[in-house]
Write a protein that holds these residues in place. Structure first.
Motif, mmCIF file in Angstrom:
data_model
loop_
_atom_site.group_PDB
_atom_site.id
_atom_site.type_symbol
_atom_site.label_atom_id
_atom_site.label_comp_id
_atom_site.label_asym_id
_atom_site.label_seq_id
_atom_site.Cartn_x
_atom_site.Cartn_y
_atom_site.Cartn_z
ATOM 1 N N LEU A 101 0.870 -1.168 0.000
ATOM 2 C CA LEU A 101 0.000 0.000 0.000
ATOM 3 C C LEU A 101 0.912 1.223 0.000
ATOM 4 O O LEU A 101 1.570 1.524 1.001
ATOM 5 C CB LEU A 101 -0.928 -0.006 1.216
ATOM 6 N N ALA A 102 0.983 1.899 -1.138
ATOM 7 C CA ALA A 102 1.934 2.997 -1.319
ATOM 8 C C ALA A 102 1.506 4.236 -0.547
ATOM 9 O O ALA A 102 0.333 4.604 -0.528
ATOM 10 C CB ALA A 102 2.080 3.325 -2.796
ATOM 11 N N GLN A 103 2.485 4.874 0.065
ATOM 12 C CA GLN A 103 2.291 6.148 0.737
ATOM 13 C C GLN A 103 3.024 7.255 -0.013
ATOM 14 O O GLN A 103 2.694 8.421 0.129
ATOM 15 C CB GLN A 103 2.777 6.060 2.178
ATOM 16 N N GLN A 104 4.029 6.863 -0.801
ATOM 17 C CA GLN A 104 4.760 7.819 -1.631
ATOM 18 C C GLN A 104 5.281 7.088 -2.858
ATOM 19 O O GLN A 104 5.781 5.964 -2.745
ATOM 20 C CB GLN A 104 5.932 8.421 -0.848
ATOM 21 N N VAL A 105 5.138 7.722 -4.018
ATOM 22 C CA VAL A 105 5.691 7.191 -5.263
ATOM 23 C C VAL A 105 6.453 8.317 -5.930
ATOM 24 O O VAL A 105 5.897 9.401 -6.136
ATOM 25 C CB VAL A 105 4.588 6.669 -6.212
ATOM 26 N N GLN A 106 7.709 8.059 -6.238
ATOM 27 C CA GLN A 106 8.523 9.092 -6.874
ATOM 28 C C GLN A 106 9.045 8.568 -8.207
ATOM 29 O O GLN A 106 9.635 7.492 -8.279
ATOM 30 C CB GLN A 106 9.690 9.484 -5.968
ATOM 31 N N LEU A 108 11.296 9.349 -11.949
ATOM 32 C CA LEU A 108 12.611 9.909 -12.255
ATOM 33 C C LEU A 108 12.611 11.429 -12.292
ATOM 34 O O LEU A 108 13.517 12.067 -11.800
ATOM 35 C CB LEU A 108 13.124 9.367 -13.601
ATOM 36 N N ASN A 109 11.576 12.036 -12.895
ATOM 37 C CA ASN A 109 11.581 13.487 -13.051
ATOM 38 C C ASN A 109 10.345 14.186 -12.505
ATOM 39 O O ASN A 109 10.161 15.354 -12.743
ATOM 40 C CB ASN A 109 11.778 13.859 -14.520
ATOM 41 N N SER A 110 9.469 13.467 -11.800
ATOM 42 C CA SER A 110 8.332 14.098 -11.148
ATOM 43 C C SER A 110 7.945 13.284 -9.924
ATOM 44 O O SER A 110 8.379 12.156 -9.761
ATOM 45 C CB SER A 110 7.141 14.226 -12.103
ATOM 46 N N THR A 111 7.129 13.850 -9.060
ATOM 47 C CA THR A 111 6.808 13.179 -7.797
ATOM 48 C C THR A 111 5.310 13.221 -7.534
ATOM 49 O O THR A 111 4.661 14.229 -7.758
ATOM 50 C CB THR A 111 7.525 13.883 -6.622
ATOM 51 N N ILE A 112 4.795 12.090 -7.046
ATOM 52 C CA ILE A 112 3.457 12.025 -6.465
ATOM 53 C C ILE A 112 3.708 11.682 -5.007
ATOM 54 O O ILE A 112 4.250 10.644 -4.714
ATOM 55 C CB ILE A 112 2.603 10.917 -7.090
ATOM 56 N N GLU A 113 3.367 12.574 -4.112
ATOM 57 C CA GLU A 113 3.610 12.293 -2.701
ATOM 58 C C GLU A 113 2.269 12.216 -1.976
ATOM 59 O O GLU A 113 1.369 12.979 -2.255
ATOM 60 C CB GLU A 113 4.472 13.378 -2.070
ATOM 61 N N SER A 114 2.200 11.275 -1.053
ATOM 62 C CA SER A 114 0.977 11.134 -0.283
ATOM 63 C C SER A 114 1.334 10.604 1.097
ATOM 64 O O SER A 114 2.346 9.968 1.288
ATOM 65 C CB SER A 114 0.020 10.170 -0.979
ATOM 66 N N THR A 115 0.506 10.911 2.042
ATOM 67 C CA THR A 115 0.716 10.446 3.392
ATOM 68 C C THR A 115 -0.576 9.841 3.910
ATOM 69 O O THR A 115 -1.625 10.461 3.808
ATOM 70 C CB THR A 115 1.120 11.625 4.329
ATOM 71 N N LEU A 116 -0.487 8.621 4.421
ATOM 72 C CA LEU A 116 -1.659 7.996 5.027
ATOM 73 C C LEU A 116 -1.706 8.391 6.492
ATOM 74 O O LEU A 116 -0.686 8.487 7.157
ATOM 75 C CB LEU A 116 -1.568 6.478 4.917
ATOM 76 N N LEU A 117 -2.895 8.602 6.976
ATOM 77 C CA LEU A 117 -3.041 8.964 8.396
ATOM 78 C C LEU A 117 -2.989 7.745 9.253
ATOM 79 O O LEU A 117 -3.312 6.686 8.882
ATOM 80 C CB LEU A 117 -4.343 9.732 8.602
#
Length: 117
Positions: A101-106, A108-117
Motif C-alpha cells: 500500500l503505497a504512501q509515496q511514489v517518486q 525519475l523526473n516528477s513526484t506524487i507524494e501522499s501520506t496515510l493517516l
C-alpha cells in the motif's frame, strides 16, 4: 523504554511492469494498481546470481494527483507498507495476497507524494 508496537515500512526501487489500472472491489476505495519488479544480485557459491522479485503496488485514489505520469517501464521509488489479505477462490480454496500500500511514489523526473493517516 521498549514498546510492543511494530514497524511496517517498505522502501522499493524498481520498474513498473504493466500499465497501471484502476481497481475497486467490495465497496472498498478505488486504487491505482500495478506490478513492480525489483532486481538484486546475490552471491551464491562465489558467483553473483540475479534475483528478481515482483510486487503488487496499490495507491489509494485520493493520493493520485496524475495517474498519466505512471507508465510501464518507468523506474520508480515506492514507500509504503505491506498488507496481506485473505480471500477464497472459485474452487473454495483459501488464498492470501501480499501487496504494498503505497504512501509515496517518486518518478525519475516528477513526484506524487501522499501520506496515510
Amino acid at each position: 523504554m521498549l514498546s510492543n508496537s511494530g514497524i511496517n515500512k517498505v522502501f522499493l526501487v524498481g520498474y513498473i511492469g504493466k500499465e497501471p489500472r484502476w481497481h475497486s472491489a467490495n465497496n472498498e476505495p478505488k486504487m491505482l494498481c500495478f506490478p513492480m519488479v525489483t532486481t538484486e544480485f546475490i552471491k551464491k557459491n562465489g558467483t553473483s546470481v540475479e534475483h528478481v522479485e515482483w510486487h503488487q503496488i496499490k495507491i489509494p485514489e485520493n493520493f493520485v494527483e496524475d495517474e498519466t505520469l505512471l507508465k510501464k517501464g518507468q523506474l520508480v521509488y515506492v514507500q509504503g507498507k505491506i498488507q496481506t489479505r485473505q480471500f477464497t477462490d472459485e474452487q473454495q480454496v483459501k488464498r492470501y495476497k501480499t501487496e504494498i500500500l503505497a504512501q509515496q511514489v517518486q518518478l525519475l523526473n516528477s513526484t506524487i507524494e501522499s501520506t496515510l493517516l
